[in-house]
Design a protein around this motif. Sequence first.
Motif, PDB file in Angstrom:
ATOM      1  N   ALA A  14      41.073 -50.788 -63.219  1.00  0.00           N
ATOM      2  CA  ALA A  14      41.299 -52.208 -63.018  1.00  0.00           C
ATOM      3  C   ALA A  14      40.472 -52.810 -62.200  1.00  0.00           C
ATOM      4  CB  ALA A  14      42.720 -52.446 -62.347  1.00  0.00           C
ATOM      5  N   LEU A  15      39.817 -52.169 -61.533  1.00  0.00           N
ATOM      6  CA  LEU A  15      38.587 -52.959 -60.375  1.00  0.00           C
ATOM      7  C   LEU A  15      37.503 -53.092 -61.559  1.00  0.00           C
ATOM      8  CD1 LEU A  15      38.987 -50.910 -57.194  1.00  0.00           C
ATOM      9  CD2 LEU A  15      39.372 -53.424 -57.574  1.00  0.00           C
ATOM     10  N   GLY A  39      35.303 -56.940 -62.485  1.00  0.00           N
ATOM     11  CA  GLY A  39      33.969 -57.052 -62.123  1.00  0.00           C
ATOM     12  C   GLY A  39      33.184 -56.304 -61.221  1.00  0.00           C
ATOM     13  N   TRP A  40      33.858 -55.416 -60.706  1.00  0.00           N
ATOM     14  CA  TRP A  40      33.261 -54.208 -59.884  1.00  0.00           C
ATOM     15  C   TRP A  40      32.385 -53.436 -60.634  1.00  0.00           C
ATOM     16  CZ3 TRP A  40      34.275 -53.963 -54.377  1.00  0.00           C
ATOM     17  CH2 TRP A  40      34.944 -54.858 -53.817  1.00  0.00           C
ATOM     18  N   GLN A  41      31.300 -53.192 -60.133  1.00  0.00           N
ATOM     19  CA  GLN A  41      30.391 -52.397 -60.785  1.00  0.00           C
ATOM     20  C   GLN A  41      29.987 -51.040 -60.009  1.00  0.00           C
ATOM     21  OE1 GLN A  41      28.599 -53.312 -63.580  1.00  0.00           O
ATOM     22  NE2 GLN A  41      29.949 -55.142 -63.589  1.00  0.00           N
ATOM     23  N   VAL A  42      29.793 -49.763 -60.758  1.00  0.00           N
ATOM     24  CA  VAL A  42      29.903 -48.574 -60.320  1.00  0.00           C
ATOM     25  C   VAL A  42      28.420 -48.488 -59.771  1.00  0.00           C
ATOM     26  CG1 VAL A  42      29.747 -46.144 -60.648  1.00  0.00           C
ATOM     27  CG2 VAL A  42      31.369 -47.627 -61.891  1.00  0.00           C
ATOM     28  N   LEU A  43      27.904 -48.013 -58.480  1.00  0.00           N
ATOM     29  CA  LEU A  43      26.563 -47.690 -58.016  1.00  0.00           C
ATOM     30  C   LEU A  43      26.093 -46.396 -58.137  1.00  0.00           C
ATOM     31  CD1 LEU A  43      27.674 -49.351 -54.580  1.00  0.00           C
ATOM     32  CD2 LEU A  43      26.265 -50.236 -56.398  1.00  0.00           C
ATOM     33  N   PRO A  44      24.729 -46.196 -58.227  1.00  0.00           N
ATOM     34  CA  PRO A  44      24.264 -44.881 -58.405  1.00  0.00           C
ATOM     35  C   PRO A  44      24.586 -44.230 -57.062  1.00  0.00           C
ATOM     36  CG  PRO A  44      22.763 -46.750 -58.824  1.00  0.00           C
ATOM     37  CD  PRO A  44      23.836 -47.401 -58.015  1.00  0.00           C
TER      38      PRO A  44
END
Length: 321
Positions: free
Chosen positions: A209-210, A214-219
Amino acid sequence: MLQDSFGRRFYYLRLSITDVCNFRCQYCLPDGYQGQAQQFLSLNEIDTLVNAFAQMGTSKIRVTGGEPTLRRDIVDVVASCAQTEGISKVAMTTHAGKLASLAEPLAQAGLKQVNISLDSLEPAQFALLSGQDKLNAVLDGVESAIVEGMNVKVNAVLLRPWAEAQLRDFTAWLKDMPVTVRFIELMETGQHKAFFKSHHVSAEPHLAALKAQGWQVLPRGKDAGPAIELAHPDYVGRIGFIMPYSSDFCDSCNRLRITALGKLHLCLFSEQGLDLRESLESGNVQAVKDFVASSLADKKVSHYLQEGITGITKNLSMLGG
């Protein structure tokens, strides 16, 4: 560099310095601490241990408990770790009940990161889940750690029936709060099997859902824990998820654990601890290195939580989570 038979490398040590805790969290110690008085690792033993691990390539130490701030020498413990050659980051996990007064001396001792257990921002719910009416003290601890320049992460265990409210309240809080909130799936432990069955919530749909919002996964850094972390341009803070029941959770394992009694645990849910105390008492760094390196051959590919196997872990306070 420490490496197991599956090619996983270990940069990260979780070091418990006490199993005592004065909170009564529902999923850990709902009846309070029931242990007996024990001789936890001394400062000299900790120094021997950290030097041995640093010489084997460990760069990050996380001080855990129980509640580590209940040790009177907590500042000295942090300083000992931070001053060890090869250790670039010292972190601590705490309920933060005492952190407001300790943040400054801990930061001066070399503490760079603090993970704060905080399952709700609503006072009554916080008191219910933690067994302590100390939400304001914990929030003061969060603020003090931020002021001291620490990297602050908040750990919230996702629990039925409160998960939706937890996600809503913490996400709104992150609009202007420069911390990372990590939502952790409840893990089954030996003493809390019934609680697990009635309160476990999967994080997968909430993560999806996040992402859709528009939440983006970080390295992920090499010394990072198992969290998937996300950022959003409209939020100051970040969100993370720790999902121990995902199929690839153990693939990136990079951490080992030492209990407050000097036992090496190759996994949070291992069947037994491997006793290092004799070598630690004698200050024999090489013996510690030899023992740890040889023990890694027995590290399993998975924790097997999916099969309901919880090993020796009766509650999370035993090993520091």
